[in-house]
Design a protein around this motif. Structure first.
Motif, PDB file in Angstrom:
ATOM      1  N   GLY A 129       0.808  -1.212   0.000  1.00  0.00           N
ATOM      2  CA  GLY A 129       0.000   0.000   0.000  1.00  0.00           C
ATOM      3  C   GLY A 129       0.842   1.263   0.000  1.00  0.00           C
ATOM      4  N   GLY A 130       2.140   1.114   0.234  1.00  0.00           N
ATOM      5  CA  GLY A 130       3.007   2.288   0.182  1.00  0.00           C
ATOM      6  C   GLY A 130       4.001   2.357   1.323  1.00  0.00           C
ATOM      7  N   ALA A 131       3.656   1.803   2.478  1.00  0.00           N
ATOM      8  CA  ALA A 131       4.550   1.934   3.626  1.00  0.00           C
ATOM      9  C   ALA A 131       5.694   0.927   3.571  1.00  0.00           C
ATOM     10  N   GLY A 132       5.469  -0.207   2.896  1.00  0.00           N
ATOM     11  CA  GLY A 132       6.544  -1.184   2.745  1.00  0.00           C
ATOM     12  C   GLY A 132       6.907  -1.932   4.014  1.00  0.00           C
ATOM     13  N   PHE A 133       5.982  -2.009   4.954  1.00  0.00           N
ATOM     14  CA  PHE A 133       6.262  -2.724   6.202  1.00  0.00           C
ATOM     15  C   PHE A 133       6.192  -4.235   5.948  1.00  0.00           C
ATOM     16  N   PRO A 134       7.157  -5.009   6.499  1.00  0.00           N
ATOM     17  CA  PRO A 134       7.152  -6.447   6.228  1.00  0.00           C
ATOM     18  C   PRO A 134       5.846  -7.128   6.676  1.00  0.00           C
ATOM     19  N   THR A 135       5.193  -7.797   5.731  1.00  0.00           N
ATOM     20  CA  THR A 135       3.872  -8.372   5.991  1.00  0.00           C
ATOM     21  C   THR A 135       3.917  -9.465   7.051  1.00  0.00           C
ATOM     22  N   GLY A 139      16.371   0.683  -4.210  1.00  0.00           N
ATOM     23  CA  GLY A 139      16.758   1.406  -5.422  1.00  0.00           C
ATOM     24  C   GLY A 139      16.239   2.838  -5.401  1.00  0.00           C
ATOM     25  N   LEU A 140      14.983   3.006  -4.984  1.00  0.00           N
ATOM     26  CA  LEU A 140      14.420   4.354  -4.992  1.00  0.00           C
ATOM     27  C   LEU A 140      14.801   5.153  -3.761  1.00  0.00           C
ATOM     28  N   SER A 141      15.057   4.465  -2.634  1.00  0.00           N
ATOM     29  CA  SER A 141      15.462   5.271  -1.478  1.00  0.00           C
ATOM     30  C   SER A 141      16.911   5.751  -1.647  1.00  0.00           C
ATOM     31  N   LYS A 142      17.728   4.959  -2.358  1.00  0.00           N
ATOM     32  CA  LYS A 142      19.078   5.432  -2.686  1.00  0.00           C
ATOM     33  C   LYS A 142      19.005   6.680  -3.558  1.00  0.00           C
ATOM     34  N   ALA A 143      17.981   6.724  -4.407  1.00  0.00           N
ATOM     35  CA  ALA A 143      17.819   7.878  -5.299  1.00  0.00           C
ATOM     36  C   ALA A 143      17.023   8.995  -4.615  1.00  0.00           C
ATOM     37  N   ARG A 144      16.909   8.910  -3.295  1.00  0.00           N
ATOM     38  CA  ARG A 144      16.238   9.920  -2.465  1.00  0.00           C
ATOM     39  C   ARG A 144      14.766  10.105  -2.784  1.00  0.00           C
ATOM     40  N   SER A 145      14.131   8.993  -3.160  1.00  0.00           N
ATOM     41  CA  SER A 145      12.678   9.052  -3.259  1.00  0.00           C
ATOM     42  C   SER A 145      12.155   7.787  -2.594  1.00  0.00           C
ATOM     43  N   SER A 146      11.046   7.264  -3.073  1.00  0.00           N
ATOM     44  CA  SER A 146      10.477   6.111  -2.404  1.00  0.00           C
ATOM     45  C   SER A 146       9.573   5.354  -3.365  1.00  0.00           C
ATOM     46  N   LEU A 147       9.458   4.044  -3.136  1.00  0.00           N
ATOM     47  CA  LEU A 147       8.648   3.207  -4.029  1.00  0.00           C
ATOM     48  C   LEU A 147       7.150   3.476  -3.848  1.00  0.00           C
ATOM     49  N   GLY A 148       6.764   3.844  -2.628  1.00  0.00           N
ATOM     50  CA  GLY A 148       5.348   4.103  -2.344  1.00  0.00           C
ATOM     51  C   GLY A 148       4.486   2.938  -2.772  1.00  0.00           C
TER      52      GLY A 148
END
Lengths: 445, 157
Positions: A75-81, A324-333
């Motif tokens: 859903g965007g938070a990426g918390f381990p299910t 990959g996206l947090s390294k690029a200073r954004s987020s997968l959401g």
């Protein structure tokens, strides 16, 4: 409505090309009538549920498998299910609930809609497995209000599943029982926040609750509740058919499995694309037909407006996974990619987004209620040629004072586009303030 | 008075919740009554509240919180156009301008014959099909062009 048992005849869509995709959550799309129960059974659906309930597989074993899969909340938070599942109390004297969040309302997000209309039974099976694992007796799938036809599709699928013995009392002749219902929103972005969603299920305004207590201890009707996103539940049957490790191996480190990316905006073929985690952005863009009209890429919001906007250069070098996206200073959401070509005026784009957050703030916390309106009014005066150069610092200041000072994450979500748009495209904002018109649109003339 | 048809539908929604949680069905009940009557008057909202045994103010809070409830008449066909970013990038303003000139009304206005009302919507979660609109909260029309809008309006006449 009460007696309706619509037959599911949803034709497979022609809009997206399945080539190059790794279909897991949307694996019925290769079939003629993807949403039907017989289609899902034909491709091996409900076999994991059947095995689990008849062999009485231990709940702890299932949770271990889900943990091994590396599945993180879609859903965007990426918390381990798997970790989230382990928070649910094992023993509870009363009804425990299971909730699915299909309330997609963040601009650019439309993946769960395709799950409920093209592969509803895999979601139902995933929820039934979760209910068995967590001891939940009743479940709700909360569906975004605007997609009414898809709500009806899902409700018809529930009737089919119940009639076939996959839901209801004594599932597949065992002593496991689970009732699953579809409920709907009616136009409130905030209900995608899990505690607001719970309030809404209870028939109240969708205003988020303070956490803690978390839903695992105080959820629907005050009872222990597990809330996951649609795509998360839908991944579960495959994980239990093939093993957690197989799912993890599809992706990359810290990002197991496949991911549905909703690609919208300036591409030739907008739509949902299910690919392995870690797929380079340029491959995904190519699947969506590339930037439309042969134009150049300018910017991409990779995971919905609550994730920082990225310049073309930054995203072209990125891979589509959490790290990959947090390294690029954004987020997968939620994997909601909004693609913008060179003709996009970033000031006007931010103007529209800031109106959205102003409109959708639930009004509970002062920094968000007042701050989102303030931000919108400042950007609105810039767009109307009345901006002042100090407005850019003012916008940054307001946004920094919303973020982190509210009950839920809508505050951060509203601040993120303002901060990231100004950071990456400041000259465009300065030009607009100095000239009273858009830099991009002036160049076009 | 709620119609027998509305009551039947509300009772079906009530089967989804514990017997002591009738208020949970208020979202559906308001939707059912709005679909039947075209919009929600204060009287309609209190009838729903009474049927569910909840305070009228609590039903009113729900009706005023969620965007898709209409608290004033919206004509026979309510057309809601999404103008959020994904739709905006695919020229939803062209669709909006076309609708405005074709219907002769602005946002939140009803045509003099009471047939159409135009609304600006927030994200409907179907951005892959942008630009898009929905009619009476139920029928979604995607990949709009001005020609397609004409065809939709023609069909609704």
């Amino acid at each position: 409505m009460a007696t309706k048992k619509a037959k599911l005849t949803i034709k497979a869509p022609v809009m997206t090309d399945l080539k190059g995709q790794t279909l897991l959550c949307l694996r019925t799309l290769t079939e003629e009538n993807p949403a039907a129960l017989e289609t899902y059974i034909k491709i091996g659906g409900y076999s994991a549920l059947k095995r689990i309930v008849t062999e009485k597989v231990k709940a702890t074993d299932i949770i271990t498998e889900v943990k091994n899969s590396g599945l993180r909340g879609r859903g965007g938070a990426g918390f381990p299910t798997g970790l989230k599942w382990s928070f649910m109390p094992r023993y509870f004297d009363g009804t425990k609930y299971l909730v699915c969040n299909t309330d997609e309302g963040e601009p650019g997000t439309f993946k769960d809609r395709d799950i409920i209309r093209y592969n509803p039974h895999q979601l139902i099976e995933g929820m039934a497995i979760a209910a068995y694992t967590l001891g939940a007796r009743v479940g709700y799938n909360y569906i975004h209000g605007e997609i009414w036809q898809d709500f009806e599709t899902f409700e018809a699928a529930l009737h089919e599943a119940k009639a076939a013995g996959y839901l209801g009392e004594n599932i597949l002749g065992t002593n496991f029982s689970f009732d699953l219902y579809a409920v709907h929103g009616y136009g409130a972005y905030i209900c995608g926040e899990e505690t607001a969603l719970i309030e809404s299920i209870e028939g109240k305004k969708g205003q988020p609750r303070f956490k803690p207590p978390f839903p695992a201890s105080y959820g629907v009707f005050g009872k222990p509740t597990n809330v996951n996103n649609t795509e998360s539940y839908t991944s579960i049957p495959w994980i239990l058919e093939n093993g957690g490790q197989a799912f993890a191996d599809l992706g990359v480190l810290n990002s197991g499995g496949t991911k549905l990316f909703s690609v919208s905006g300036h591409v030739e073929k907008p739509g949902n694309y299910e690919v392995k985690m870690g797929t380079p952005f340029n491959e995904l863009l190519a699947l969506a037909g590339g930037v439309w009209k042969g134009r150049k890429l300018k910017a991409v919001i990779p995971g919905g407006p609550s994730t920082p906007v990225m310049t073309a250069e930054a995203i072209m070098a990125a891979t589509m996974d959490y790290d990959g996206l947090s390294k690029a200073r954004s987020s997968l959401g939620a994997g909601s990619m909004i693609v913008m070509d060179e003709t996009t005026c970033m000031v006007k784009a931010l103007h529209r987004l800031s109106y959205f957050f102003y409109e959708e703030s639930c009004g509970q916390c002062t920094p968000c209620r007042e701050g989102t309106g303030w931000v919108y009014r400042v950007i609105d005066r810039i767009v109307n040629g009345k901006g002042k150069m100090e407005d850019l610092d003012l916008l940054t200041d307001i946004s920094n004072n919303i973020a982190g000072r509210t009950i839920c994450a809508l505050g951060e979500a509203a601040a993120t586009p303002v901060l990231s748009f100004i950071k990456h495209f400041r000259p465009e904002f300065e030009y607009y303030i100095q000239h009273g018109k858009s830099m991009v649109e002036s160049q076009k003339c | 008075m709620l119609s027998p048809q509305a009551i039947e539908k509300i009772d079906y929604e009530l089967t989804k919740y514990p017997a002591d949680q009738r208020q949970a069905a208020v979202m559906s009940a308001l939707r059912i009554v709005q679909t039947e009557r075209g919009w929600l008057s204060n009287e309609s909202i209190s009838e729903v509240a009474q049927y569910l045994g909840m305070p009228e103010i609590a039903a009113m809070e729900v009706a005023t919180f969620y965007n898709m409830y209409d608290l004033s008449p919206v004509g026979k066909y309510k057309i809601t156009v999404c103008t959020n970013i994904s739709c905006m990038l695919r020229d939803s303003d062209v669709i909006v301008d076309h609708l405005k000139s074709k219907l002769g009304v602005g946002f939140n206005e009803v045509t003099p014959d009471g047939k159409f009302c135009l609304k600006e919507g927030e994200c409907m979660g179907c951005c892959g099909g942008a630009p898009l609109l929905h009619v009476n909260n139920t029928q979604m029309h995607e990949f709009l062009t001005t020609e397609k809008v004409d065809a939709i309006l023609e069909e609704l006449k």
